[in-house]
Design an enzyme around this catalytic site. Structure first.
Site, PDB file in Angstrom:
ATOM      1  N   TRP A  99      43.552  39.975  48.762  1.00  8.86           N
ATOM      2  CA  TRP A  99      43.201  41.536  48.181  1.00  8.86           C
ATOM      3  C   TRP A  99      42.872  42.103  49.527  1.00  8.86           C
ATOM      4  CZ3 TRP A  99      46.048  42.341  44.420  1.00  8.86           C
ATOM      5  CH2 TRP A  99      46.142  41.527  43.250  1.00  8.86           C
ATOM      6  N   ASP A 166      35.455  46.576  47.443  1.00  4.17           N
ATOM      7  CA  ASP A 166      36.089  46.281  46.268  1.00  4.17           C
ATOM      8  C   ASP A 166      35.408  45.182  45.422  1.00  4.17           C
ATOM      9  OD1 ASP A 166      38.072  45.361  44.366  1.00  4.17           O
ATOM     10  OD2 ASP A 166      39.472  44.731  45.923  1.00  4.17           O
ATOM     11  N   LYS A 190      38.533  42.363  35.139  1.00  6.51           N
ATOM     12  CA  LYS A 190      37.893  41.029  35.128  1.00  6.51           C
ATOM     13  C   LYS A 190      36.463  40.977  34.486  1.00  6.51           C
ATOM     14  CE  LYS A 190      41.367  40.326  38.549  1.00  6.51           C
ATOM     15  NZ  LYS A 190      41.690  41.243  39.581  1.00  6.51           N
TER      16      LYS A 190
END
Ligand SMILES: *Cc1c(COP(=O)(O)O)cnc(C)c1O
Length: 360
Positions: A99, A166, A190
């Site tokens: 990511w 992030d 999430k």
């Protein structure tokens, strides 16, 4: 059979948030009309928007000088929104997983990108520690929780330049000092809701500093707007996702807030890591000091490599869902986000113990 949901995202949500969303789809706010069929300009919806922002502010202690936005596009869209709005010449990235790598890739469209450190050499099983943040960069970008590899930066680091994070997979899992960050973003799916809404917490003074013209939808200032009631409503917001997020955060608050989430998350993670370390058949993949309390990654011990499929089948019989590791790590991954109950972790631990008794 009771199912235990360890999916990495989308994933388990608080039961009452789901029930409340089902009811709202039938009848929103006692209007006799469903949530998916009302205008986002009705006062009842404006109240939900305002309350959702208020819950964010309360739970994370977000100071006045920060805006809280709810956008579409997922964290992956933020990979380019962030540099479009903040990168003038150069940005620095810490590469702790795919990511993070994807985020850096998008930044390169806007300027120079310096990867200050990477743990790719060991398949991202640790968080690099010895790196220097270049003070001539516009910002330093980190990924606080590496969902795929189960590593986490569990403190708010000191950073001499604007810090961007992030936090897709660990937001609301612990108290954070928002003041240490210029911008925090993530997909909701999430820890704070379903897929479809993306949160952005941004300190207002970092905006409007880049030389390039920005497309209307890319410019964060569009979504901040000039009137509070229009915030995050420049275009139609993802109402369903925001509603479920609203209900999820109400649950977090009711349970005792992020301090309590942190306490529970640590207890769940310790229980599972202790079993991984004790059990002869399994080994953890992440460096111990960098272990995530959200995603727990483990594989079969060398001697029991051929038992992987057996354990998967055994666990499935016991109601374990979503424990297959990401293809780039293999083995198993249990995602134990806020809404994952302790009982599910206890059931997984018991399952590992019983499997050892039968096989080792
Ligand atoms: C899941 C995830 C993403 C991608 O999120 P999308 O909303 O699907 O774009 C980005 N970063 C991290 C850390 C993630 O866990």
């Amino acid at each position: 059979m009771k199912m235990h949901n360890f999916n990495a995202g989308p994933c388990v949500l608080p039961r009452e948030a789901v029930e409340s969303a089902i009811e709202a789809i039938r009848n929103f706010d006692n209007t006799g009309i469903g949530l998916l069929e009302i205008s986002h300009r009705t006062p009842g919806w404006e109240r939900i928007m305002a309350e959702t922002e208020q819950l964010w502010r309360e739970l994370l202690n977000i100071p006045e000088e920060y805006e809280v936005l709810f956008l579409g596009g997922g964290a992956s869209t933020q990979f380019f929104h962030v540099p479009a709005n903040l990168l003038n010449k150069k940005a620095a990235y810490l590469q702790t997983g795919v990511w993070a790598k994807k985020a850096a890739k998008e930044a390169k469209f806007y300027g120079e990108v310096e990867i200050v450190a990477s743990s790719e050499d060991k398949n991202y099983t640790y968080i690099p520690k010895d790196y220097v943040i270049p003070t001539d960069a516009d910002y330093f970008h980190i990924t606080t929780n590496n969902t795929i590899y189960g590593t986490e930066i569990r403190k708010d680091i000191d950073c001499p330049i604007n810090l961007v994070a992030d936090m897709s997979s660990d937001i609301m899992s612990r108290p954070i000092d928002v003041r240490k960050y210029a911008l925090i973003y993530g997909g909701a799916q999430k820890n704070v809701g379903p897929a479809g809404v993306t949160f952005v917490i941004v300190r207002k003074d970092v905006l409007g500093k880049v030389d390039r013209p920005l497309q209307t939808m890319v410019d964060y200032r569009t979504h901040i707007g000039t009137e509070a009631k229009n915030k995050s409503m420049f275009n139609t917001p993802p109402v369903f996702a925001i509603y479920v997020m609203h209900e999820t955060l109400k649950w977090v608050k009711k349970m005792g807030g992020v301090e309590e989430m942190n306490r529970r998350n640590i207890a769940k993670a310790e229980l599972l890591y202790n079993e991984i370390d004790r059990n002869r058949m399994f080994v953890g993949t992440a460096e111990k000091e960098d272990r995530s309390i959200m995603n727990v990654c483990f594989v079969m011990a060398e001697k029991f490599k051929d038992k992987e499929a057996d354990f998967m089948a055994f666990a499935k019989q016991r109601g374990m869902v979503g424990i297959k590791g990401h293809r780039s790590v293999g083995g198993f991954r249990a995602s134990i986000y806020n809404a994952c109950p302790l009982e599910s972790v206890q059931a997984l631990v018991e399952c590992m113990r019983d499997f050892e008794k039968l096989n080792a």
